[in-house]
Design a protein around this motif. Structure first.
Motif, PDB file in Angstrom:
ATOM      1  N   GLU A  73      40.410  49.179  26.916  1.00 61.48           N
ATOM      2  CA  GLU A  73      40.035  48.805  28.277  1.00 61.48           C
ATOM      3  C   GLU A  73      41.235  48.262  29.044  1.00 61.48           C
ATOM      4  O   GLU A  73      41.420  48.563  30.233  1.00 61.48           O
ATOM      5  CB  GLU A  73      38.890  47.789  28.224  1.00 61.48           C
ATOM      6  CG  GLU A  73      37.582  48.421  27.771  1.00 61.48           C
ATOM      7  CD  GLU A  73      36.526  47.408  27.358  1.00 61.48           C
ATOM      8  OE1 GLU A  73      36.876  46.223  27.142  1.00 61.48           O
ATOM      9  OE2 GLU A  73      35.355  47.793  27.225  1.00 61.48           O
ATOM     10  N   ILE A  77      42.900  49.966  32.519  1.00 63.30           N
ATOM     11  CA  ILE A  77      43.162  49.209  33.746  1.00 63.30           C
ATOM     12  C   ILE A  77      44.650  49.227  34.069  1.00 63.30           C
ATOM     13  O   ILE A  77      45.056  49.400  35.227  1.00 63.30           O
ATOM     14  CB  ILE A  77      42.637  47.767  33.603  1.00 63.30           C
ATOM     15  CG1 ILE A  77      41.110  47.773  33.487  1.00 63.30           C
ATOM     16  CG2 ILE A  77      43.072  46.911  34.792  1.00 63.30           C
ATOM     17  CD1 ILE A  77      40.513  46.426  33.097  1.00 63.30           C
ATOM     18  N   ALA A 201      46.382  43.251  33.460  1.00 69.09           N
ATOM     19  CA  ALA A 201      45.272  44.091  33.019  1.00 69.09           C
ATOM     20  C   ALA A 201      44.523  43.420  31.873  1.00 69.09           C
ATOM     21  O   ALA A 201      43.291  43.519  31.772  1.00 69.09           O
ATOM     22  CB  ALA A 201      45.782  45.465  32.595  1.00 69.09           C
ATOM     23  N   ILE A 204      42.277  40.833  33.489  1.00 69.84           N
ATOM     24  CA  ILE A 204      41.119  41.475  34.107  1.00 69.84           C
ATOM     25  C   ILE A 204      40.107  41.867  33.053  1.00 69.84           C
ATOM     26  O   ILE A 204      38.900  41.608  33.175  1.00 69.84           O
ATOM     27  CB  ILE A 204      41.550  42.716  34.919  1.00 69.84           C
ATOM     28  CG1 ILE A 204      42.403  42.309  36.113  1.00 69.84           C
ATOM     29  CG2 ILE A 204      40.324  43.496  35.393  1.00 69.84           C
ATOM     30  CD1 ILE A 204      43.003  43.498  36.846  1.00 69.84           C
ATOM     31  N   ALA A 205      40.564  42.505  31.989  1.00 67.01           N
ATOM     32  CA  ALA A 205      39.660  43.029  30.969  1.00 67.01           C
ATOM     33  C   ALA A 205      38.896  41.906  30.272  1.00 67.01           C
ATOM     34  O   ALA A 205      37.661  41.947  30.190  1.00 67.01           O
ATOM     35  CB  ALA A 205      40.443  43.861  29.961  1.00 67.01           C
ATOM     36  N   ASN A 208      36.309  39.825  32.578  1.00 68.60           N
ATOM     37  CA  ASN A 208      35.112  40.570  32.960  1.00 68.60           C
ATOM     38  C   ASN A 208      34.255  40.942  31.762  1.00 68.60           C
ATOM     39  O   ASN A 208      33.024  40.827  31.805  1.00 68.60           O
ATOM     40  CB  ASN A 208      35.518  41.823  33.734  1.00 68.60           C
ATOM     41  CG  ASN A 208      35.915  41.509  35.154  1.00 68.60           C
ATOM     42  OD1 ASN A 208      35.072  41.308  36.029  1.00 68.60           O
ATOM     43  ND2 ASN A 208      37.217  41.438  35.417  1.00 68.60           N
ATOM     44  N   HIS A 209      34.880  41.370  30.696  1.00 68.33           N
ATOM     45  CA  HIS A 209      34.090  41.857  29.575  1.00 68.33           C
ATOM     46  C   HIS A 209      33.552  40.718  28.723  1.00 68.33           C
ATOM     47  O   HIS A 209      32.544  40.894  28.026  1.00 68.33           O
ATOM     48  CB  HIS A 209      34.918  42.854  28.775  1.00 68.33           C
ATOM     49  CG  HIS A 209      35.281  44.062  29.595  1.00 68.33           C
ATOM     50  ND1 HIS A 209      36.492  44.698  29.514  1.00 68.33           N
ATOM     51  CD2 HIS A 209      34.588  44.717  30.560  1.00 68.33           C
ATOM     52  CE1 HIS A 209      36.521  45.705  30.372  1.00 68.33           C
ATOM     53  NE2 HIS A 209      35.376  45.736  31.018  1.00 68.33           N
ATOM     54  N   VAL A 255      29.853  43.103  36.946  1.00 72.33           N
ATOM     55  CA  VAL A 255      31.139  43.176  36.257  1.00 72.33           C
ATOM     56  C   VAL A 255      31.982  44.317  36.820  1.00 72.33           C
ATOM     57  O   VAL A 255      33.197  44.174  37.029  1.00 72.33           O
ATOM     58  CB  VAL A 255      30.922  43.341  34.735  1.00 72.33           C
ATOM     59  CG1 VAL A 255      32.222  43.719  34.035  1.00 72.33           C
ATOM     60  CG2 VAL A 255      30.352  42.055  34.136  1.00 72.33           C
ATOM     61  N   ARG A 256      31.347  45.450  37.080  1.00 74.22           N
ATOM     62  CA  ARG A 256      32.083  46.592  37.632  1.00 74.22           C
ATOM     63  C   ARG A 256      32.719  46.229  38.968  1.00 74.22           C
ATOM     64  O   ARG A 256      33.896  46.526  39.219  1.00 74.22           O
ATOM     65  CB  ARG A 256      31.142  47.789  37.806  1.00 74.22           C
ATOM     66  CG  ARG A 256      31.843  49.076  38.224  1.00 74.22           C
ATOM     67  CD  ARG A 256      30.839  50.167  38.528  1.00 74.22           C
ATOM     68  NE  ARG A 256      30.107  49.905  39.753  1.00 74.22           N
ATOM     69  CZ  ARG A 256      30.582  50.159  40.983  1.00 74.22           C
ATOM     70  NH1 ARG A 256      31.789  50.664  41.135  1.00 74.22           N
ATOM     71  NH2 ARG A 256      29.856  49.903  42.051  1.00 74.22           N
ATOM     72  N   ILE A 259      35.742  43.789  38.614  1.00 72.56           N
ATOM     73  CA  ILE A 259      36.986  44.467  38.240  1.00 72.56           C
ATOM     74  C   ILE A 259      37.655  45.042  39.479  1.00 72.56           C
ATOM     75  O   ILE A 259      38.865  44.900  39.685  1.00 72.56           O
ATOM     76  CB  ILE A 259      36.712  45.569  37.199  1.00 72.56           C
ATOM     77  CG1 ILE A 259      36.263  44.948  35.868  1.00 72.56           C
ATOM     78  CG2 ILE A 259      37.965  46.431  36.976  1.00 72.56           C
ATOM     79  CD1 ILE A 259      35.819  45.963  34.828  1.00 72.56           C
ATOM     80  N   ILE A 263      41.351  43.961  40.960  1.00 68.94           N
ATOM     81  CA  ILE A 263      42.412  44.961  41.128  1.00 68.94           C
ATOM     82  C   ILE A 263      42.900  44.972  42.570  1.00 68.94           C
ATOM     83  O   ILE A 263      44.106  45.011  42.838  1.00 68.94           O
ATOM     84  CB  ILE A 263      41.911  46.351  40.695  1.00 68.94           C
ATOM     85  CG1 ILE A 263      41.790  46.405  39.163  1.00 68.94           C
ATOM     86  CG2 ILE A 263      42.848  47.452  41.198  1.00 68.94           C
ATOM     87  CD1 ILE A 263      41.199  47.684  38.629  1.00 68.94           C
TER      88      ILE A 263
END
Length: 393
Positions: A73, A77, A201, A204-205, A208-209, A255-256, A259, A263
């Motif tokens: 992931e 990103i 990245a 971010i990953a 969110n995850h 979550v989508r 992200i 970004i």
């Protein structure tokens, strides 16, 4: 071979790479950085990431992130950000794929125990362990140890979070300090734009995850996220747009969108910093004095609040603490057993441990444990100590 329509002047150019420590003929079909990426993907430590903890111990459920899915992931990103900034996508991707290779089993619980156990023998640091894997420990080529990655990839692996000159005297960083005598990685400078992309990245990953995994595990609910900066306003927008889709889909859509917002923030802030700093070349990036690829101040404040929420409601949740305690005992017992009886380790690792004194012995034991998956570590513990009621661990 990856072809960019237009490469930014400050992007890394694989054709101008500083090369590899051990000279090799160039690939006829791949750039230097694409070749590095392929070497990471085909390595044994990369495959083992599928069985290593991100937050939940890897066998706790099929749908939670492992180190492998997290790394994939992050790479996705990073590649998207690199494309948007007209950077070299392969370099950003390989650094993202490699960044967690050095993590031991059981995530931060495993790392914390190895740090404590190795305190008398120059410590343990997962970033340094990653560097040792790609420069020494992984054996796939008869001509050299490690993967013989290009200079720019090695620089990004060890410096993606910023300059490292302030860490070079730390005991745990001895391997990097020794390598520095062979090949100068310029520890006082920032790494490339692509390495910086990989670092954000990662942020971010996992932010969110971890929200996604925490929701799925039932450690907190949507109603508790409503008051958290960044998440709350996005959640409210999703609920307004899709009032009837159910909690699971609401969480996924939140979550989508998060992200996407993060970004967008990075692209705007990075563009501003590049212009403000007059950045035109890769060297300008390295000596700029601050990271060029970064979140805005406002986003950093929101992320700090989000991390505080996750720390309280997820990372220190009773369910996670039980797993951490079991993991810590497992690592402690394995380390003590192998240090006392080298014959308990495979022949290859036993041979490494027998060369030199106690420090070499401890480092070989540490390396062996650090390479384990969660499940293999538990199986080894059962082999050495017999079947134990998990409730007692």
């Amino acid at each position: 071979m990856t072809i960019l329509n237009e490469r930014a002047s400050y992007a890394s150019d694989p054709g101008a790479s500083l090369g590899r420590l051990f000279a090799e003929a160039p690939s006829a079909t791949r750039t230097a950085f694409a070749r590095d990426r392929d070497r990471i993907i085909h390595s044994t430590p990369f495959r083992r990431l599928k069985g290593k903890t991100q937050v939940f111990i890897a066998h706790e459920g099929d749908h939670y992130r492992t180190r492998l899915t997290h790394s994939l992931e992050v790479a996705q990103i990073a590649r998207s950000l690199a494309a948007a900034l007209s950077l070299d996508q392969d370099l950003a991707e390989v650094i993202a794929l490699a960044h967690d290779l050095g993590h031991p089993p059981f995530g931060h619980a495993g790392e914390d125990r190895l740090k404590g156990l190795m305190e008398a023998w120059n410590g343990f640091d997962h970033n340094v362990q990653t560097f040792r894997i790609v420069t020494r420990l992984e054996h796939r080529y008869p001509a050299f140890e490690g993967l013989n990655l290009s200079w720019e990839t090695l620089e990004g692996v060890i410096k993606h979070n910023g300059p490292i000159s302030h860490r070079m005297d730390e005991p745990a960083w001895r391997a990097v300090r020794e390598y520095q005598q062979v090949w100068d990685l310029r520890p006082e400078t920032f790494a490339s734009m692509e390495a910086q992309v990989a670092a954000v990245a990662d942020d971010i990953a996992y932010n969110n995850h971890d929200v996604d995994d925490g929701l799925q595990a039932g450690l907190f609910g949507l109603e508790e996220l409503a008051g958290v900066p960044l998440v709350g306003p996005i959640l409210k927008g999703v609920q307004a747009d899709w009032p009837d889709v159910g909690e699971r889909m609401t969480g996924i859509e939140t979550v989508r969108r998060m992200i996407g917002v993060m970004i967008g923030d990075i692209l705007a802030e990075t563009t501003r910093r590049l212009a403000e700093g007059g950045i035109e070349t890769p060297e300008d990036v390295r000596v700029a004095g601050r990271a060029m690829v970064q979140f805005s101040d406002g986003m950093m404040q929101d992320l700090a609040r989000l991390r505080a929420f996750l720390f309280e409601r997820m990372y220190r949740h009773d369910r996670i603490n039980v797993m951490r305690d079991r993991a810590a005992r497992t690592v402690d017992d394995l380390f003590a057993s192998y240090m006392a009886e080298l014959d308990l380790m495979p022949k290859e690792w036993r041979a490494r441990a027998q060369i030199g004194g106690d420090e070499r012995r401890a480092r070989a034991v540490c390396d062996y444990i650090a390479g384990m998956t969660d499940l293999f570590a538990f199986e080894e513990h059962r082999r050495l100590y017999g079947l134990v009621d998990e409730a007692q661990l």
